[in-house]
Design a protein around this motif. Structure first.
Motif, PDB file in Angstrom:
ATOM      1  N   LEU A 191      54.841 111.846   9.596  1.00  0.00           N
ATOM      2  CA  LEU A 191      55.675 111.776   8.395  1.00  0.00           C
ATOM      3  C   LEU A 191      57.123 111.434   8.758  1.00  0.00           C
ATOM      4  CD1 LEU A 191      54.420 114.804   6.249  1.00  0.00           C
ATOM      5  CD2 LEU A 191      53.966 112.361   5.896  1.00  0.00           C
ATOM      6  N   VAL A 192      57.620 112.045   9.821  1.00  0.00           N
ATOM      7  CA  VAL A 192      58.976 111.729  10.281  1.00  0.00           C
ATOM      8  C   VAL A 192      59.063 110.265  10.680  1.00  0.00           C
ATOM      9  CG1 VAL A 192      60.717 112.210  12.043  1.00  0.00           C
ATOM     10  CG2 VAL A 192      59.440 114.096  11.011  1.00  0.00           C
ATOM     11  N   GLY A 193      58.034 109.762  11.381  1.00  0.00           N
ATOM     12  CA  GLY A 193      58.017 108.359  11.779  1.00  0.00           C
ATOM     13  C   GLY A 193      58.005 107.415  10.588  1.00  0.00           C
ATOM     14  N   ILE A 194      57.261 107.782   9.529  1.00  0.00           N
ATOM     15  CA  ILE A 194      57.218 106.944   8.333  1.00  0.00           C
ATOM     16  C   ILE A 194      58.590 106.892   7.665  1.00  0.00           C
ATOM     17  CG2 ILE A 194      56.269 106.799   5.989  1.00  0.00           C
ATOM     18  CD1 ILE A 194      53.635 107.855   7.143  1.00  0.00           C
ATOM     19  N   VAL A 195      59.261 108.044   7.594  1.00  0.00           N
ATOM     20  CA  VAL A 195      60.603 108.082   7.004  1.00  0.00           C
ATOM     21  C   VAL A 195      61.562 107.222   7.825  1.00  0.00           C
ATOM     22  CG1 VAL A 195      62.576 109.569   6.496  1.00  0.00           C
ATOM     23  CG2 VAL A 195      60.266 110.337   5.945  1.00  0.00           C
ATOM     24  N   ILE A 196      61.463 107.321   9.143  1.00  0.00           N
ATOM     25  CA  ILE A 196      62.327 106.507  10.010  1.00  0.00           C
ATOM     26  C   ILE A 196      62.030 105.023   9.823  1.00  0.00           C
ATOM     27  CG2 ILE A 196      62.852 105.939  12.415  1.00  0.00           C
ATOM     28  CD1 ILE A 196      62.413 108.886  13.088  1.00  0.00           C
ATOM     29  N   ALA A 197      60.740 104.674   9.690  1.00  0.00           N
ATOM     30  CA  ALA A 197      60.368 103.271   9.489  1.00  0.00           C
ATOM     31  C   ALA A 197      60.938 102.732   8.178  1.00  0.00           C
ATOM     32  CB  ALA A 197      58.847 103.126   9.503  1.00  0.00           C
ATOM     33  N   LEU A 198      60.881 103.526   7.115  1.00  0.00           N
ATOM     34  CA  LEU A 198      61.443 103.101   5.828  1.00  0.00           C
ATOM     35  C   LEU A 198      62.968 102.958   5.926  1.00  0.00           C
ATOM     36  CD1 LEU A 198      59.317 105.372   3.464  1.00  0.00           C
ATOM     37  CD2 LEU A 198      59.096 102.898   3.752  1.00  0.00           C
ATOM     38  N   PHE A 199      63.609 103.903   6.600  1.00  0.00           N
ATOM     39  CA  PHE A 199      65.053 103.823   6.785  1.00  0.00           C
ATOM     40  C   PHE A 199      65.422 102.583   7.599  1.00  0.00           C
ATOM     41  CE2 PHE A 199      68.758 104.656   9.487  1.00  0.00           C
ATOM     42  CZ  PHE A 199      69.723 104.926   8.527  1.00  0.00           C
ATOM     43  N   THR A 200      64.618 102.294   8.626  1.00  0.00           N
ATOM     44  CA  THR A 200      64.871 101.111   9.446  1.00  0.00           C
ATOM     45  C   THR A 200      64.748  99.833   8.621  1.00  0.00           C
ATOM     46  OG1 THR A 200      64.011 102.276  11.395  1.00  0.00           O
ATOM     47  CG2 THR A 200      64.162  99.869  11.529  1.00  0.00           C
ATOM     48  N   ALA A 201      63.754  99.794   7.722  1.00  0.00           N
ATOM     49  CA  ALA A 201      63.576  98.624   6.864  1.00  0.00           C
ATOM     50  C   ALA A 201      64.789  98.423   5.959  1.00  0.00           C
ATOM     51  CB  ALA A 201      62.312  98.779   6.028  1.00  0.00           C
ATOM     52  N   VAL A 202      65.286  99.521   5.399  1.00  0.00           N
ATOM     53  CA  VAL A 202      66.485  99.426   4.557  1.00  0.00           C
ATOM     54  C   VAL A 202      67.672  98.954   5.390  1.00  0.00           C
ATOM     55  CG1 VAL A 202      68.121 100.749   3.162  1.00  0.00           C
ATOM     56  CG2 VAL A 202      65.675 101.172   2.948  1.00  0.00           C
ATOM     57  N   PHE A 203      67.788  99.462   6.604  1.00  0.00           N
ATOM     58  CA  PHE A 203      68.887  99.068   7.496  1.00  0.00           C
ATOM     59  C   PHE A 203      68.856  97.559   7.748  1.00  0.00           C
ATOM     60  CE2 PHE A 203      70.147  97.973  11.832  1.00  0.00           C
ATOM     61  CZ  PHE A 203      71.469  98.385  11.843  1.00  0.00           C
ATOM     62  N   TRP A 204      67.684  97.022   8.074  1.00  0.00           N
ATOM     63  CA  TRP A 204      67.587  95.588   8.331  1.00  0.00           C
ATOM     64  C   TRP A 204      67.798  94.782   7.058  1.00  0.00           C
ATOM     65  CZ3 TRP A 204      68.330  93.659  12.793  1.00  0.00           C
ATOM     66  CH2 TRP A 204      67.936  94.340  13.940  1.00  0.00           C
ATOM     67  N   GLY A 205      67.378  95.329   5.926  1.00  0.00           N
ATOM     68  CA  GLY A 205      67.640  94.634   4.670  1.00  0.00           C
ATOM     69  C   GLY A 205      69.122  94.516   4.376  1.00  0.00           C
ATOM     70  N   VAL A 206      69.846  95.616   4.598  1.00  0.00           N
ATOM     71  CA  VAL A 206      71.295  95.594   4.405  1.00  0.00           C
ATOM     72  C   VAL A 206      71.956  94.636   5.393  1.00  0.00           C
ATOM     73  CG1 VAL A 206      73.393  96.986   4.546  1.00  0.00           C
ATOM     74  CG2 VAL A 206      71.351  97.930   3.448  1.00  0.00           C
ATOM     75  N   ALA A 207      71.464  94.650   6.651  1.00  0.00           N
ATOM     76  CA  ALA A 207      72.032  93.755   7.662  1.00  0.00           C
ATOM     77  C   ALA A 207      71.816  92.291   7.289  1.00  0.00           C
ATOM     78  CB  ALA A 207      71.393  94.059   9.021  1.00  0.00           C
ATOM     79  N   GLU A 208      70.634  91.978   6.769  1.00  0.00           N
ATOM     80  CA  GLU A 208      70.353  90.595   6.364  1.00  0.00           C
ATOM     81  C   GLU A 208      71.202  90.200   5.155  1.00  0.00           C
ATOM     82  OE1 GLU A 208      68.172  88.256   7.932  1.00  0.00           O
ATOM     83  OE2 GLU A 208      68.633  89.805   9.413  1.00  0.00           O
TER      84      GLU A 208
END
Length: 240
Positions: A191-208
Motif C-alpha cells: 500500500l505504501v508503494g502504491i501511494v509512492i507510485a501515485l505521488f511519483t506519477a503526479v510529480f512527473w506530470g507536474v515536471a512535464e
C-alpha cells in the motif's frame, strides 16, 4: 561426482536455460523439461544419485510449489482472458475521457493503467496494455516518452508484490509458506508503494507541465485519424 562438479553442473544447467530462453530456440516449457531431463541423465549416469533419489527430489519440490504454481496459472489464465475480451480497453477509454488533456491527470492515469495491466504479475502484459494506449497521448501533449516509462516501472514495482507474482512466489517457496500468508504480511508495504507510485506519477506530470507539455496539444504532422502507434502490436497479442 564431488560437490564442486555438482555445483558446476547446476550453474551450467541454469546458463543453458537462460541461453535457450533468450535466443528463443524453443518454447519455455520444453526448455525447462529438456534441460532438467539432460541434467538428471548426467547425474544418474555418473552415479551421483539414483533414479529413486531423483524421484524423491522431484516429489518434494512439487509438494513445495504446487499450490503456488496453481495460483500463478489461474492468474495468468484469468487476466489473459480479461485482456482478450477487451476489459482493459474499456477501462482505459473511460479513464482517458475523464482526464482529457490534463497533463498531470494523464500521468496519474498512466500509473493506474500500469497497475491494472500488471495484475497478472507479468511485465510484458503491463507494457503491452499501457504503452500502446498512452504513447499517442503523450506525443499529442508533448510529454516525454521517458516519463511514460518511469511511471510504468514505478507502478509495476508496487503491484509486483501480489501472491502470484514472481518475487513473492519464489520467496514463499524458499520459506516453505503459503504465498497468500506472505502477501498478507507484505500488504501494508505494498500500500505504501502504491501511494509512492501515485505521488511519483503526479510529480512527473507536474515536471512535464512545467517544461511546456499540454500547452499546445497539436504536434506538427500529427493526425488524430491516424492509427495509434502500437496498434498492430496490440492486435497481434489480442489486446484490440
Amino acid at each position: 561426482m564431488n560437490e564442486t562438479m555438482l555445483a558446476i553442473l547446476g550453474f551450467a544447467a541454469i546458463i543453458m536455460l537462460i541461453f535457450l530462453l533468450l535466443r528463443n530456440v524453443t518454447a519455455p516449457a520444453i526448455a525447462f523439461v529438456g534441460v532438467s531431463a539432460v541434467t538428471a541423465v548426467i547425474l544418474a549416469g555418473t552415479g551421483t544419485f539414483t533414479i529413486k533419489e531423483m524421484g524423491d527430489f522431484i516429489s518434494a519440490g512439487v509438494k513445495r510449489v504446487h499450490s503456488t504454481a496453481a495460483l500463478f496459472i489461474f492468474s495468468a489464465l484469468f487476466f489473459g482472458i480479461m485482456t482478450d475480451v477487451g476489459m482493459f480497453d474499456s477501462i482505459i477509454d473511460v479513464l482517458m475521457k475523464r482526464v482529457g488533456n490534463n497533463v498531470v491527470g494523464v500521468a496519474l492515469m498512466t500509473c493506474v493503467i500500469a497497475m491494472m495491466g500488471h495484475l497478472d504479475g507479468g511485465g510484458a502484459a503491463a507494457f503491452l496494455i499501457t504503452v500502446p494506449a498512452m504513447l499517442p497521448v503523450y506525443k499529442r501533449l508533448r510529454m516525454r516518452p521517458v516519463a511514460l516509462l518511469l511511471i510504468c516501472v514505478t507502478a509495476m514495482g508496487a503491484v509486483n508484490l501480489l501472491p502470484w507474482s514472481g518475487p513473492v512466489m519464489r520467496t514463499a517457496s524458499v520459506l516453505e509458506i503459503e504465498a497468500n500468508l506472505l502477501w498478507m504480511k507484505l500488504f501494508p508495504i505494498q500500500l505504501v508503494g502504491i501511494v509512492i507510485a501515485l505521488f511519483t506519477a503526479v510529480f512527473w506530470g507536474v515536471a512535464e507541465k512545467r517544461r511546456g507539455a499540454g500547452g499546445n496539444s497539436a504536434l506538427p504532422g500529427y493526425d488524430d485519424d491516424m492509427p495509434a502507434e502500437g496498434d498492430s502490436v496490440r492486435r497481434n497479442f489480442g489486446l484490440m
